[in-house]
Write a protein that holds these residues in place. Structure first.
Motif, PDB file in Angstrom:
ATOM      1  N   GLU A  21     -36.652 -97.895  41.372  1.00  0.00           N
ATOM      2  CA  GLU A  21     -35.342 -97.266  41.594  1.00  0.00           C
ATOM      3  C   GLU A  21     -35.193 -95.894  41.245  1.00  0.00           C
ATOM      4  O   GLU A  21     -34.409 -95.110  41.977  1.00  0.00           O
ATOM      5  CB  GLU A  21     -34.421 -98.034  40.487  1.00  0.00           C
ATOM      6  CG  GLU A  21     -34.084 -99.519  40.547  1.00  0.00           C
ATOM      7  CD  GLU A  21     -33.376 -99.998  39.487  1.00  0.00           C
ATOM      8  OE1 GLU A  21     -33.142 -99.307  38.306  1.00  0.00           O
ATOM      9  OE2 GLU A  21     -32.824-101.155  39.642  1.00  0.00           O
TER      10      GLU A  21
ATOM     11  N   ALA B 265     -29.653-110.637  47.946  1.00  0.00           N
ATOM     12  CA  ALA B 265     -30.663-110.079  48.671  1.00  0.00           C
ATOM     13  C   ALA B 265     -30.873-111.107  49.802  1.00  0.00           C
ATOM     14  O   ALA B 265     -30.606-112.345  49.965  1.00  0.00           O
ATOM     15  CB  ALA B 265     -32.319-110.110  47.845  1.00  0.00           C
TER      16      ALA B 265
ATOM     17  N   ASP C 269     -36.367-106.655  45.627  1.00  0.00           N
ATOM     18  CA  ASP C 269     -35.473-107.915  45.658  1.00  0.00           C
ATOM     19  C   ASP C 269     -36.358-109.137  44.912  1.00  0.00           C
ATOM     20  O   ASP C 269     -35.565-109.832  44.433  1.00  0.00           O
ATOM     21  CB  ASP C 269     -35.223-108.422  47.286  1.00  0.00           C
ATOM     22  CG  ASP C 269     -34.223-107.228  47.676  1.00  0.00           C
ATOM     23  OD1 ASP C 269     -33.483-106.633  47.162  1.00  0.00           O
ATOM     24  OD2 ASP C 269     -34.520-106.844  48.995  1.00  0.00           O
TER      25      ASP C 269
ATOM     26  N   ARG D 295     -35.258-100.648  46.032  1.00  0.00           N
ATOM     27  CA  ARG D 295     -34.806-101.829  45.493  1.00  0.00           C
ATOM     28  C   ARG D 295     -35.828-102.941  45.608  1.00  0.00           C
ATOM     29  O   ARG D 295     -36.170-103.387  46.860  1.00  0.00           O
ATOM     30  CB  ARG D 295     -33.523-102.176  46.087  1.00  0.00           C
ATOM     31  CG  ARG D 295     -32.771-103.487  45.166  1.00  0.00           C
ATOM     32  CD  ARG D 295     -31.831-104.057  46.172  1.00  0.00           C
ATOM     33  NE  ARG D 295     -32.184-104.594  47.300  1.00  0.00           N
ATOM     34  CZ  ARG D 295     -31.783-104.002  48.649  1.00  0.00           C
ATOM     35  NH1 ARG D 295     -31.367-103.072  48.681  1.00  0.00           N
ATOM     36  NH2 ARG D 295     -32.108-104.882  49.589  1.00  0.00           N
TER      37      ARG D 295
ATOM     38  N   ASP E 215     -32.362-109.653  42.875  1.00  0.00           N
ATOM     39  CA  ASP E 215     -31.171-109.211  43.215  1.00  0.00           C
ATOM     40  C   ASP E 215     -30.529-110.351  44.229  1.00  0.00           C
ATOM     41  O   ASP E 215     -30.864-111.086  45.179  1.00  0.00           O
ATOM     42  CB  ASP E 215     -31.322-108.226  44.333  1.00  0.00           C
ATOM     43  CG  ASP E 215     -30.116-107.734  45.118  1.00  0.00           C
ATOM     44  OD1 ASP E 215     -29.033-108.336  44.824  1.00  0.00           O
ATOM     45  OD2 ASP E 215     -30.045-106.775  45.816  1.00  0.00           O
TER      46      ASP E 215
ATOM     47  N   THR F 155     -36.984-106.964  50.214  1.00  0.00           N
ATOM     48  CA  THR F 155     -38.093-106.206  49.682  1.00  0.00           C
ATOM     49  C   THR F 155     -38.908-107.162  48.579  1.00  0.00           C
ATOM     50  O   THR F 155     -38.347-107.917  47.978  1.00  0.00           O
ATOM     51  CB  THR F 155     -37.969-104.951  49.091  1.00  0.00           C
ATOM     52  OG1 THR F 155     -36.950-105.055  48.016  1.00  0.00           O
ATOM     53  CG2 THR F 155     -37.193-103.933  50.119  1.00  0.00           C
TER      54      THR F 155
ATOM     55  N   VAL G 200     -39.631-101.906  37.892  1.00  0.00           N
ATOM     56  CA  VAL G 200     -38.369-101.941  38.392  1.00  0.00           C
ATOM     57  C   VAL G 200     -37.676-100.434  38.205  1.00  0.00           C
ATOM     58  O   VAL G 200     -37.080 -99.815  39.353  1.00  0.00           O
ATOM     59  CB  VAL G 200     -37.476-103.005  38.128  1.00  0.00           C
ATOM     60  CG1 VAL G 200     -35.910-102.721  38.687  1.00  0.00           C
ATOM     61  CG2 VAL G 200     -37.985-104.273  38.357  1.00  0.00           C
ATOM     62  N   SER G 201     -37.811 -99.922  37.195  1.00  0.00           N
ATOM     63  CA  SER G 201     -37.159 -98.626  36.825  1.00  0.00           C
ATOM     64  C   SER G 201     -37.879 -97.664  37.575  1.00  0.00           C
ATOM     65  O   SER G 201     -37.209 -96.795  37.976  1.00  0.00           O
ATOM     66  CB  SER G 201     -37.267 -98.341  35.334  1.00  0.00           C
ATOM     67  OG  SER G 201     -36.933 -96.970  35.005  1.00  0.00           O
TER      68      SER G 201
END
Length: 330
Positions: free
Chosen positions: A105, A258, A112, A110, A255, A79, A101-102
């Motif tokens: 989530e 990923a 990547d 997610r 990540d 992603t 990002v938060s």
């Protein structure tokens, strides 16, 4: 700011110029989790989370092997999210990225890879937009005289034939009836598109949103090379988020586990407001002449990976257009 993570797996020779061309890791699909302008981000976490909430169920529904055209039972997916730091600058990476990002989530998504839109124009070492411009091959139009300046001078790209414009000499002669523009690949009726790729102001070139979005898609397809070398390799961030957007890597891997950033196909979940932009993107991609060796290698690897790739690059790019508040993929 970090170290490269998409390491080159192989090198192969381009027979015509004896040039070593790098091969990049490829997932089956690269999924873009929406796109926000800086003014959207300025509205705060609730607005950002609302945007992710709209695309989340559609993205999950599209992740099955069958949905992406893969014959295998499991697929490699990554992603990504593109930050708009080209047309406007808001706050800093240290404040904006944790917020984005938060919010993702919070909706079960997610991210990547995170990329900077300005990097699609240029970085310290690369000029991806100029690279793509140099590989655009416009379609010859029957009956034209060549009086119109070339694409590299006008900055306009079309999917067909524009309405003829009479010269001064022709205007003095017998007036010809008006003729409409015509799409080259029309199905009886035309949908004519004329795309502005850039504008110049006081010696400064500003690339258009469609042009940068086309570069973004080609980066995600892993098809851009500069003298055989990969363009904009993802990096891991070392340390905390910087205070300046220019200090952020062009593509940051969030990540470490990923799948590869680039992929055989792309899927972008976007608001309908981006539909005109993406129509323009498809017009650009349809006239992009990629490196034949790179294209052949991607096709061969996709076949081994259970993917049947369309011959046309524009058909390897897929979309989900969803209005915020519309959250039922059924």
């Amino acid at each position: 700011m970090g170290t490269a993570v998409s390491e080159v797996k192989t090198e192969f020779q381009e027979s015509s110029a004896d040039l070593k061309v790098e091969s990049v890791p490829l997932s089956h699909v690269s999924i873009e989790l929406g796109h926000l302008y800086m003014e959207d981000i300025a509205e705060g976490e609730a607005a950002i989370r609302g945007a992710f909430a709209a695309v989340a169920p559609w993205v999950r529904a599209a992740q099955s092997p069958r949905a992406i055209g893969c014959d295998k039972s499991s697929v490699r997916m990554s992603t990504c999210f593109l930050i708009d730091d080209y047309f406007s600058r808001f706050s800093s990476p240290a404040e904006v990225i944790p917020l984005v990002v938060s919010a993702a989530e919070g909706e079960g998504l997610r991210i990547d890879y995170l990329a900077r839109e300005s990097a699609c124009a240029q970085t310290r070492d690369n000029r991806p937009a100029e690279l793509v411009l140099g590989r655009l091959v416009t379609e010859p139009v029957v009956g034209t005289t060549g009086s119109r300046p070339p694409l590299t001078e006008t900055g306009w790209l079309t999917n067909g034939q524009r309405s003829p414009s009479a010269s001064r000499g022709e205007a003095m002669a017998k007036r010809k009836p008006w003729q409409p523009p015509r799409e080259s690949a029309r199905r009886r009726h035309s949908i004519f598109v004329d795309v502005e790729l850039w504008d110049d102001h006081e010696g400064h070139r500003t690339w258009s949103c469609p042009m940068l979005a086309a570069v973004w898609q080609l980066m995600r397809l892993g098809l851009l090379r500069e003298q055989g070398r990969s363009v904009l390799v993802p990096q891991d961030l070392s340390g905390s988020w910087p205070d300046s957007w220019d200090e952020l890597p062009a593509i940051t891997r969030l990540d470490r586990g990923a799948a590869a950033f680039a992929a055989y196909t792309t899927l972008s979940a976007l608001s309908p407001r981006f539909l005109p932009v993406e129509l323009a993107v498809r017009t650009i991609l349809s006239q992009f002449a990629g490196d034949s060796t790179v294209l052949a290698e991607a096709q061969a690897r996709a076949t081994r990976d259970g993917m049947r790739l369309p011959a046309e690059l524009a058909d390897r790019v897929r979309y989900i257009f969803v209005t915020p508040g519309q959250t039922d993929p059924a």
